[in-house]
Design an enzyme around this catalytic site. Structure first.
Site, PDB file in Angstrom:
ATOM      1  N   ARG A  68      17.709  38.232  15.298  1.00  0.00           N
ATOM      2  CA  ARG A  68      16.335  38.958  15.407  1.00  0.00           C
ATOM      3  C   ARG A  68      15.993  39.264  14.052  1.00  0.00           C
ATOM      4  NH1 ARG A  68      17.013  44.268  15.430  1.00  0.00           N
ATOM      5  NH2 ARG A  68      18.510  44.142  16.979  1.00  0.00           N
ATOM      6  N   TYR A 120     -11.585  40.442  18.265  1.00  0.00           N
ATOM      7  CA  TYR A 120     -10.811  39.637  19.385  1.00  0.00           C
ATOM      8  C   TYR A 120     -10.524  40.841  20.450  1.00  0.00           C
ATOM      9  CZ  TYR A 120      -6.904  37.581  21.767  1.00  0.00           C
ATOM     10  OH  TYR A 120      -6.068  37.280  23.036  1.00  0.00           O
ATOM     11  N   ASP A 195      -8.087  38.399  10.212  1.00  0.00           N
ATOM     12  CA  ASP A 195      -7.522  37.698  11.050  1.00  0.00           C
ATOM     13  C   ASP A 195      -8.218  36.262  11.085  1.00  0.00           C
ATOM     14  OD1 ASP A 195      -7.148  36.308  13.675  1.00  0.00           O
ATOM     15  OD2 ASP A 195      -7.168  38.059  15.017  1.00  0.00           O
ATOM     16  N   LYS A 220      -2.895  29.487  18.650  1.00  0.00           N
ATOM     17  CA  LYS A 220      -4.415  28.422  18.770  1.00  0.00           C
ATOM     18  C   LYS A 220      -4.231  27.458  17.945  1.00  0.00           C
ATOM     19  CE  LYS A 220      -5.353  31.915  21.106  1.00  0.00           C
ATOM     20  NZ  LYS A 220      -5.943  33.229  20.482  1.00  0.00           N
TER      21      LYS A 220
HETATM   22  C1  LIG Z   1      -5.705  34.464  20.661  1.00  0.00           C
HETATM   23  C2  LIG Z   1      -5.938  35.582  19.313  1.00  0.00           C
HETATM   24  C3  LIG Z   1      -5.011  36.513  19.037  1.00  0.00           C
HETATM   25  C4  LIG Z   1      -4.163  37.247  19.674  1.00  0.00           C
HETATM   26  O1  LIG Z   1      -2.956  36.095  19.755  1.00  0.00           O
HETATM   27  P1  LIG Z   1      -1.972  35.820  20.710  1.00  0.00           P
HETATM   28  O2  LIG Z   1      -0.962  34.842  20.390  1.00  0.00           O
HETATM   29  O3  LIG Z   1      -2.637  35.555  22.069  1.00  0.00           O
HETATM   30  O4  LIG Z   1      -1.241  37.197  21.101  1.00  0.00           O
HETATM   31  C5  LIG Z   1      -5.650  37.310  17.873  1.00  0.00           C
HETATM   32  N1  LIG Z   1      -6.804  37.058  17.146  1.00  0.00           N
HETATM   33  C6  LIG Z   1      -7.665  36.016  17.747  1.00  0.00           C
HETATM   34  C7  LIG Z   1      -8.967  35.905  16.944  1.00  0.00           C
HETATM   35  C8  LIG Z   1      -7.424  35.094  18.802  1.00  0.00           C
HETATM   36  O5  LIG Z   1      -8.024  34.059  19.153  1.00  0.00           O
END
Ligand SMILES: *Cc1c(COP(=O)(O)O)cnc(C)c1O
Length: 407
Positions: A68, A120, A195, A220
């Protein structure tokens, strides 16, 4: 053969040193991926052991004691993410939301977080429904187009400014270097987090602009094949990294070694995929802009887009990723007919993988945003969000042309 910590460190730094000034494609294929010293594996092995033998109590063989807290496959990946994000320290998580939550946990109760308004959905839910009531942290959501507005909101309780650029789904961009100036002039201890999921490090590396932490949903573009859920954060501040790591290892949202392997595998082609996605997307945006059944297109790559100059300032690749949004000249019924007529674009949430997806924000990703809020943001029933993939552009355009005829 067992390598002591110092020899291991030297071996790694020798490998990383000659990659420092290389291009992102070379970094993606080589950084953090030196051949393993025992067998010379060219591919980073998946290391499944949850625990590690010790020579004597408190003296493990290598750098790991329990999975972990750290794992060899994950360590390779984190070095790769540092290299492409132009940062010093990386922590990976089992999802993007887990990375976001780790950062939110930094803020002591009774303080305030300022966040861009159309952030988001998952981040919004975490901040509004979990962090705010459970930790007594005030949440202020604001547009960040006019930095004087942000300046006016800063106060002695402000501990964190959170933004996304471009935003989802209306692709508004924030002048990150100017925001850093405004916030750090007021108080250099206020943390600024970006982000960067919608751009990926291929298009933009926000740490260059003096922010404190960059977050990615690796689910993504970084993974790129819709088959791994992961998140990461990168920072240049060691003290901050230590605080974040304490939260990360204590709360336990670590990624699995297999997912780390998949992410390393996906990252090897990030530059190829992004190049293709950037070029496909501008063509999709241009096609939509010239179509009589489209009322408005949102894509900062278009010269006429209000964020075009900002995009050129922030995106070193000259591209701005695969999200193209549009308002169609029709109603709910027509929009649904259009979506259902598409054959290459799959109707699904998410983005960033090799395949084209289409999202209807009003009923899908942004369904939980109150209708008045949605209207304010311009997300009406005829609003669609395309996530452009790597298919042949002529087939993508043909698909769109065909579905437009059904409108
Ligand atoms: C998908 C997404 C997240 C969250 O990520 P997960 O891997 O689904 O938890 C955060 N910020 C943005 C801009 C996203 O597109």
């Amino acid at each position: 053969m067992i390598m002591d910590k110092e020899t291991h460190k030297k071996y790694i730094s020798h490998h990383e040193e000659h990659l420092k000034d290389k291009g992102i494609g070379t970094k993606l294929i080589h950084c953090g991926q030196e051949p393993d010293i025992v067998n010379g594996t060219v591919v980073v092995p998946i290391s499944l052991s949850t625990t590690y033998a010790q020579h004597s109590p408190g003296t493990p063989y290598g750098v790991f004691d329990y999975s972990r807290c750290g794992n060899p496959t994950r360590e390779h990946l984190e070095r790769l993410l540092c290299a492409i994000s132009k940062g010093e320290h990386c922590i990976t998580f089992s999802s993007g939301c887990a990375a976001t939550n780790c950062i939110a946990q930094l803020i002591p109760s009774g303080n305030e977080i300022i966040c861009i308004d159309d952030v988001y959905g998952g981040t919004q839910r975490l901040l509004r429904r979990v962090v705010n009531p459970n930790s007594n942290i005030k949440m202020t959501f604001t547009p960040m187009d006019d930095l004087n507005v942000v300046k006016g909101l800063l106060n002695e309780k402000t501990k964190l400014v959170w933004l996304e650029s471009p935003t989802n789904p209306t692709l508004k961009m924030t002048d990150i270097p100017e925001l850093v100036k405004v916030v750090k002039e007021y108080n250099k201890d206020i943390l600024i987090v970006v982000d960067n999921t919608f751009l990926s490090p291929y298009n933009c590396t926000p740490l260059d602009f003096g922010i404190d932490i960059v977050v990615e949903s690796c689910t993504k573009y970084l993974g790129g094949h819709s088959d791994v859920t992961m998140g990461s954060l990168v920072t240049n501040n060691l003290d901050l990294k230590d605080k974040l790591y304490l939260i990360a290892k204590s709360s336990g949202g670590c990624p699995s070694p297999f997912d780390c392997f998949l992410l390393i595998r996906g990252l090897k082609t990030l530059h190829l995929r992004m190049e293709r996605i950037n070029s496909n997307s501008i063509k999709v945006a241009e096609f939509l802009s010239s179509h009589p059944k489209v009322e408005k297109v949102y894509y900062p790559g278009l010269e006429k887009d209000p964020y075009h100059n900002l995009m050129k300032k922030l995106c070193h690749s000259g591209g701005v990723g695969g999200i193209v949004s549009a308002k169609l000249k029709t109603d709910m019924e027509g929009t649904i007919k259009f979506i259902k007529s598409l054959k290459i674009f799959c109707l699904a949430e998410s983005l960033g993988a090799v395949e084209c997806l289409i999202d209807h924000p009003a009923t899908m990703t942004h369904g939980s945003v109150p209708p008045e809020e949605r209207k304010k943001l311009g997300i009406e029933d005829s609003f669609v969000r395309f996530a452009v993939g790597c298919e042949d552009i002529k087939d993508i355009i043909f698909d769109l042309e065909f579905a437009m005829k059904e409108l």
